[in-house]
Design a protein around this motif. Sequence first.
Motif, mmCIF file in Angstrom:
data_model
loop_
_atom_site.group_PDB
_atom_site.id
_atom_site.type_symbol
_atom_site.label_atom_id
_atom_site.label_comp_id
_atom_site.label_asym_id
_atom_site.label_seq_id
_atom_site.Cartn_x
_atom_site.Cartn_y
_atom_site.Cartn_z
ATOM 1 N N GLN A 99 -22.281 29.040 -50.770
ATOM 2 C CA GLN A 99 -23.563 28.414 -50.489
ATOM 3 C C GLN A 99 -23.537 27.587 -49.199
ATOM 4 O OE1 GLN A 99 -24.650 26.337 -54.161
ATOM 5 N NE2 GLN A 99 -25.586 28.218 -54.954
ATOM 6 N N ASP A 100 -24.720 27.096 -48.796
ATOM 7 C CA ASP A 100 -24.909 26.398 -47.530
ATOM 8 C C ASP A 100 -23.874 25.292 -47.309
ATOM 9 O OD1 ASP A 100 -27.153 27.973 -47.522
ATOM 10 O OD2 ASP A 100 -28.590 26.335 -47.772
ATOM 11 N N TYR A 104 -18.557 22.596 -44.279
ATOM 12 C CA TYR A 104 -19.070 21.716 -43.226
ATOM 13 C C TYR A 104 -18.014 20.703 -42.791
ATOM 14 C CZ TYR A 104 -21.848 18.011 -41.042
ATOM 15 O OH TYR A 104 -22.337 17.058 -40.186
ATOM 16 N N ASN A 120 -22.736 37.124 -50.297
ATOM 17 C CA ASN A 120 -23.909 36.253 -50.154
ATOM 18 C C ASN A 120 -23.465 34.952 -49.488
ATOM 19 O OD1 ASN A 120 -25.399 38.193 -51.589
ATOM 20 N ND2 ASN A 120 -24.877 37.254 -53.543
ATOM 21 N N GLY A 122 -24.389 31.565 -47.289
ATOM 22 C CA GLY A 122 -25.483 30.661 -46.971
ATOM 23 C C GLY A 122 -25.527 30.263 -45.506
ATOM 24 N N SER A 123 -26.388 29.313 -45.211
ATOM 25 C CA SER A 123 -26.576 28.855 -43.832
ATOM 26 C C SER A 123 -25.510 27.830 -43.443
ATOM 27 C CB SER A 123 -27.958 28.220 -43.683
ATOM 28 O OG SER A 123 -28.977 29.154 -43.964
ATOM 29 N N ASP A 124 -25.078 27.896 -42.204
ATOM 30 C CA ASP A 124 -24.164 26.896 -41.627
ATOM 31 C C ASP A 124 -22.914 26.678 -42.478
ATOM 32 O OD1 ASP A 124 -25.952 26.384 -39.480
ATOM 33 O OD2 ASP A 124 -27.139 25.092 -40.786
ATOM 34 N N HIS A 152 -21.263 36.978 -39.298
ATOM 35 C CA HIS A 152 -22.529 36.510 -38.730
ATOM 36 C C HIS A 152 -22.698 35.000 -38.859
ATOM 37 C CE1 HIS A 152 -23.688 40.734 -38.398
ATOM 38 N NE2 HIS A 152 -24.652 40.320 -37.608
ATOM 39 N N ARG A 153 -21.789 34.349 -39.572
ATOM 40 C CA ARG A 153 -21.808 32.883 -39.670
ATOM 41 C C ARG A 153 -20.718 32.245 -38.820
ATOM 42 N NH1 ARG A 153 -26.077 34.072 -41.381
ATOM 43 N NH2 ARG A 153 -26.921 33.659 -43.476
#
Length: 331
Positions: A99-100, A104, A120, A122-124, A152-153
């Motif tokens: 997930q996103d 981080y 699957n 998520g973003s960033d 792609h991330r």
Amino acid sequence: MMDGGMQPGKYLWECMENGTARLLRVYARNNPVVIPDKLEGHVLSSIGAYCFSNAEHLPDKNIRETYLSAEETDRLHLHLMAGMDIEYLELPDSVIEIQDLAFYNCKSLISLQVGKYTKNIGSDVFMNCHALKTLQIRGGIQEPSGASAILHRIASEIEVHFLGSDHGTEACLLYPEYTESYDEIAPAHIFGRNITGEGFRARQLFADEIVQLDRYDAILEKVAAEENDLTVGRLALLRLLYPVGLRPEKQREYEHYIRQNGFVTAKYYIDLRDQETLQKMCENRYLQGNDLDEAIQYCVSVKWGEGSAHLLDWKQRFASTDRRNRYTFED
């Protein structure tokens, strides 16, 4: 207790509506961190948002806590694996979703290994993961996987290792770095997208979640024109060392480029003290002549005696072989 025989650890997680588990936080002794595929009998299918980030985003309720080891002595040595503490991570085959912002600010994360069903993304997810250099996919290069979705991330340069049935590297592809920028087209507030670097093109070369090797090999000339010598050398070398689906004419092209960039490429592996790769370069004569001499001198300058000794041995082997070949020809 947790299923399986993984390393001691404490896991915070939640049970989702479908009965599978979403991982929220991990406490372990040290790296590498190997995540189990089940938590108290629940299949682990998801890595939650901010899971490995120092920024904690936990749900208000229904958090479950599970220890792999019930020994109190084990628990005393566990600490939160997040942010700068996470370096090497293996996710189980059961994970299908990340997930996103799960990683981080994991600025020390070097290597991530996932199963082929982790698709699957998520973003960033990998925001500020500047040290991430290796992605390992447990699946063959000719099998569908989540490699494209993950790539792609990741805009930075990264090696993708496809692990075959024996868990060894079946193929390894280098995806160069690329950058994106946007220019505002006034006065309509429309933005034009600018992409720099062949890495973006390389990341598009998938069909039905499978790497299109012929298309990947076709970008070599553009990579050589656009990227630095080290990127060209590494891309060529990795393709030659793991030549799955490599056509003879493309093999000759890769050999041309690796020999053009022999010392630059060897220097990279000398800095890593990667004697195995240097040996393969010598065995295939990708490193020879003046490039080999420069590599030996560089080993001396960085005080890597073992490396210089092995390269000197290869230089002597080459000289001996060349003398035999010359005498045979003259006879």
